[in-house]
Design an enzyme around this catalytic site. Structure first.
Site, PDB file in Angstrom:
ATOM      1  N   GLY A   1       0.841  -1.199   0.163  1.00 45.84           N
ATOM      2  CA  GLY A   1       0.219  -0.197  -0.036  1.00 45.84           C
ATOM      3  C   GLY A   1       1.071   1.570   0.064  1.00 45.84           C
ATOM      4  O   GLY A   1       2.244   1.043   0.347  1.00 45.84           O
TER       5      GLY A   1
ATOM      6  N   GLN B   1       3.192   9.740   1.060  1.00 43.35           N
ATOM      7  CA  GLN B   1       4.373   9.293   2.021  1.00 43.35           C
ATOM      8  C   GLN B   1       5.272   9.674   0.208  1.00 43.35           C
ATOM      9  O   GLN B   1       6.542   9.727   0.336  1.00 43.35           O
ATOM     10  CB  GLN B   1       3.899   7.715   1.062  1.00 43.35           C
ATOM     11  CG  GLN B   1       3.636   7.708   3.230  1.00 43.35           C
ATOM     12  CD  GLN B   1       3.516   6.030   3.097  1.00 43.35           C
ATOM     13  OE1 GLN B   1       1.853   5.601   2.408  1.00 43.35           O
ATOM     14  NE2 GLN B   1       4.446   5.425   3.508  1.00 43.35           N
TER      15      GLN B   1
ATOM     16  N   CYS C   1       6.028   0.608   8.012  1.00 42.30           N
ATOM     17  CA  CYS C   1       5.179   1.423   7.120  1.00 42.30           C
ATOM     18  C   CYS C   1       6.622   2.337   6.829  1.00 42.30           C
ATOM     19  O   CYS C   1       7.641   1.659   7.280  1.00 42.30           O
ATOM     20  CB  CYS C   1       4.871   2.674   8.048  1.00 42.30           C
ATOM     21  SG  CYS C   1       4.512   3.920   6.569  1.00 42.30           S
ATOM     22  N   LEU C   2       6.232   2.185   4.897  1.00 49.27           N
ATOM     23  CA  LEU C   2       7.594   2.658   4.157  1.00 49.27           C
ATOM     24  C   LEU C   2       7.776   3.768   4.553  1.00 49.27           C
ATOM     25  O   LEU C   2       9.393   4.494   4.578  1.00 49.27           O
ATOM     26  CB  LEU C   2       7.100   3.308   2.505  1.00 49.27           C
ATOM     27  CG  LEU C   2       6.037   1.234   2.029  1.00 49.27           C
ATOM     28  CD1 LEU C   2       5.396   1.706   0.627  1.00 49.27           C
ATOM     29  CD2 LEU C   2       7.677   0.166   2.345  1.00 49.27           C
TER      30      LEU C   2
ATOM     31  N   HIS D   1      -4.899   1.503   7.341  1.00 51.27           N
ATOM     32  CA  HIS D   1      -3.749   2.474   7.679  1.00 51.27           C
ATOM     33  C   HIS D   1      -3.360   3.205   7.026  1.00 51.27           C
ATOM     34  O   HIS D   1      -2.419   4.362   7.066  1.00 51.27           O
ATOM     35  CB  HIS D   1      -2.498   1.007   7.091  1.00 51.27           C
ATOM     36  CG  HIS D   1      -1.462   1.643   7.348  1.00 51.27           C
ATOM     37  ND1 HIS D   1       0.045   1.101   8.542  1.00 51.27           N
ATOM     38  CD2 HIS D   1      -0.111   2.223   6.281  1.00 51.27           C
ATOM     39  CE1 HIS D   1       1.571   1.452   8.377  1.00 51.27           C
ATOM     40  NE2 HIS D   1       0.771   2.211   7.259  1.00 51.27           N
ATOM     41  N   GLU D   2      -3.823   2.695   5.135  1.00 48.45           N
ATOM     42  CA  GLU D   2      -3.415   4.126   4.190  1.00 48.45           C
ATOM     43  C   GLU D   2      -4.683   5.536   4.485  1.00 48.45           C
ATOM     44  O   GLU D   2      -3.922   6.424   4.554  1.00 48.45           O
ATOM     45  CB  GLU D   2      -3.804   3.095   2.948  1.00 48.45           C
ATOM     46  CG  GLU D   2      -2.812   2.285   1.964  1.00 48.45           C
ATOM     47  CD  GLU D   2      -1.375   2.647   3.052  1.00 48.45           C
ATOM     48  OE1 GLU D   2      -0.636   1.886   3.115  1.00 48.45           O
ATOM     49  OE2 GLU D   2      -0.947   3.416   2.694  1.00 48.45           O
TER      50      GLU D   2
ATOM     51  N   HIS E   1      -2.678   7.869   6.294  1.00 43.83           N
ATOM     52  CA  HIS E   1      -2.415   8.090   6.433  1.00 43.83           C
ATOM     53  C   HIS E   1      -2.240   9.954   6.023  1.00 43.83           C
ATOM     54  O   HIS E   1      -2.261  10.888   5.392  1.00 43.83           O
ATOM     55  CB  HIS E   1      -1.215   7.985   5.408  1.00 43.83           C
ATOM     56  CG  HIS E   1       0.128   6.901   5.603  1.00 43.83           C
ATOM     57  ND1 HIS E   1       1.037   7.558   6.085  1.00 43.83           N
ATOM     58  CD2 HIS E   1       0.266   5.768   5.398  1.00 43.83           C
ATOM     59  CE1 HIS E   1       1.961   6.471   6.465  1.00 43.83           C
ATOM     60  NE2 HIS E   1       1.557   5.441   5.781  1.00 43.83           N
TER      61      HIS E   1
HETATM   62  O1  K2U Z   1       1.621   2.544   4.181  1.00 44.09           O
HETATM   63  C1  K2U Z   1       2.950   2.241   3.879  1.00 44.09           C
HETATM   64  O2  K2U Z   1       3.892   2.011   4.682  1.00 44.09           O
HETATM   65  C2  K2U Z   1       2.939   0.922   3.476  1.00 44.09           C
HETATM   66  C3  K2U Z   1       2.569  -0.535   4.522  1.00 44.09           C
HETATM   67  C4  K2U Z   1       1.386  -1.085   4.307  1.00 44.09           C
HETATM   68  C5  K2U Z   1       0.723  -1.633   5.207  1.00 44.09           C
HETATM   69  C6  K2U Z   1       1.429  -1.734   6.724  1.00 44.09           C
HETATM   70  C7  K2U Z   1       0.889  -2.500   7.346  1.00 44.09           C
HETATM   71  C8  K2U Z   1       0.237  -3.371   7.021  1.00 44.09           C
HETATM   72  C9  K2U Z   1       0.001  -2.958   6.106  1.00 44.09           C
HETATM   73  C10 K2U Z   1      -0.029  -2.576   4.749  1.00 44.09           C
HETATM   74  C11 K2U Z   1       3.487  -1.254   3.224  1.00 44.09           C
HETATM   75  O3  K2U Z   1       2.916  -2.024   2.509  1.00 44.09           O
HETATM   76  S1  K2U Z   1       5.139  -1.664   4.721  1.00 44.09           S
HETATM   77  C12 K2U Z   1       4.712  -3.169   4.239  1.00 44.09           C
HETATM   78  C13 K2U Z   1       4.241  -4.736   4.078  1.00 44.09           C
HETATM   79  C14 K2U Z   1       4.690  -5.871   3.266  1.00 44.09           C
HETATM   80  C15 K2U Z   1       3.919  -6.747   3.803  1.00 44.09           C
HETATM   81  C16 K2U Z   1       2.502  -7.468   4.952  1.00 44.09           C
HETATM   82  C17 K2U Z   1       2.575  -5.360   5.510  1.00 44.09           C
HETATM   83  C18 K2U Z   1       3.606  -4.546   5.504  1.00 44.09           C
HETATM   84 ZN    ZN Z   2       2.370   3.342   5.871  1.00 43.92          ZN
END
Ligand code: K2U
Ligand code: ZN
Length: 171
Positions: A45, A50, A92-93, A134-135, A138
């Site tokens: 996501g 971001q 979180c990225l 989560h998104e 943001h």
């Molecule tokens: O918003 C973001 O930083 C993207 C996250 C989204 C996310 C965070 C936590 C749980 C689910 C989604 C990134 O995708 S973090 C990388 C990731 C990859 C697989 C599973 C969980 C997190």
């Molecule tokens: Zn995030």
């Protein structure tokens, strides 16, 4: 094109984002770049703030094995959330290599506008539910660390400040 992902702390990650009024070529290019940036990270996501754009746009693709299912949600709104909650160890990225357990409703119904301007509505469960919430956080300037106690949040923030100092020196 792949855009740089902002690292916490950054004021643009704390802003409540502005709704998209009309779906211009610029919005379409933003969504395209966000998907490319998300896949490259890799992530499942990504929200517009971001990549430094404080507009209410998010992209998702939580499909692990199987054909990718990229989704673009413009001006998403939660119209229903389940009583029961699920706990997921989130990352979180914008907060690299930090993980913590976050409790969220197990299922949510979200209404949004697609890139084609059509109104959509879907109920998400499992990892999709965690990801879309989560998104959407943001877009309101909320990070998963805001659900943690002050000490843990402060520890993570301090680590990110150190990381940013080191990255600045490396350039
Ligand atoms: O918003 C973001 O930083 C993207 C996250 C989204 C996310 C965070 C936590 C749980 C689910 C989604 C990134 O995708 S973090 C990388 C990731 C990859 C697989 C599973 C969980 C997190
Ligand atoms: Zn995030």
């Amino acid at each position: 094109m792949i855009r740089p992902i902002l690292i916490h702390p950054d004021p643009r990650l704390k802003k409540a984002c502005d709704p998209v009024t009309d779906i211009t070529e610029e919005v379409k290019r933003l969504a395209e770049d966000m998907l490319e940036t998300m896949y490259a990270a890799p992530g499942i996501g990504l929200a517009a703030p971001q990549v430094g754009v404080t507009r209410r746009v998010l992209v998702m693709d939580c499909i692990k094995d199987g054909p990718p299912e990229p989704m673009v949600l413009i001006n998403p709104q939660t119209v229903w959330a389940s009583e029961d909650v699920s706990t997921y160890e989130e990352g979180c990225l914008s907060i690299p290599d930090q993980y913590a357990e976050v409790k969220r409703p197990s299922a949510v119904t979200v209404r949004w506008t697609g890139l084609d301007g059509a109104e959509e509505e879907r109920t998400f469960g499992g990892l999709w539910a965690t990801c879309v919430q989560h998104e959407m956080d943001h877009l309101d300037g909320k990070l998963f660390i805001d659900y943690l106690g002050p000490l843990k949040r402060q520890m993570i923030t301090r680590k990110m400040e150190k990381l940013k100092r080191e990255r600045a020196r490396a350039i």
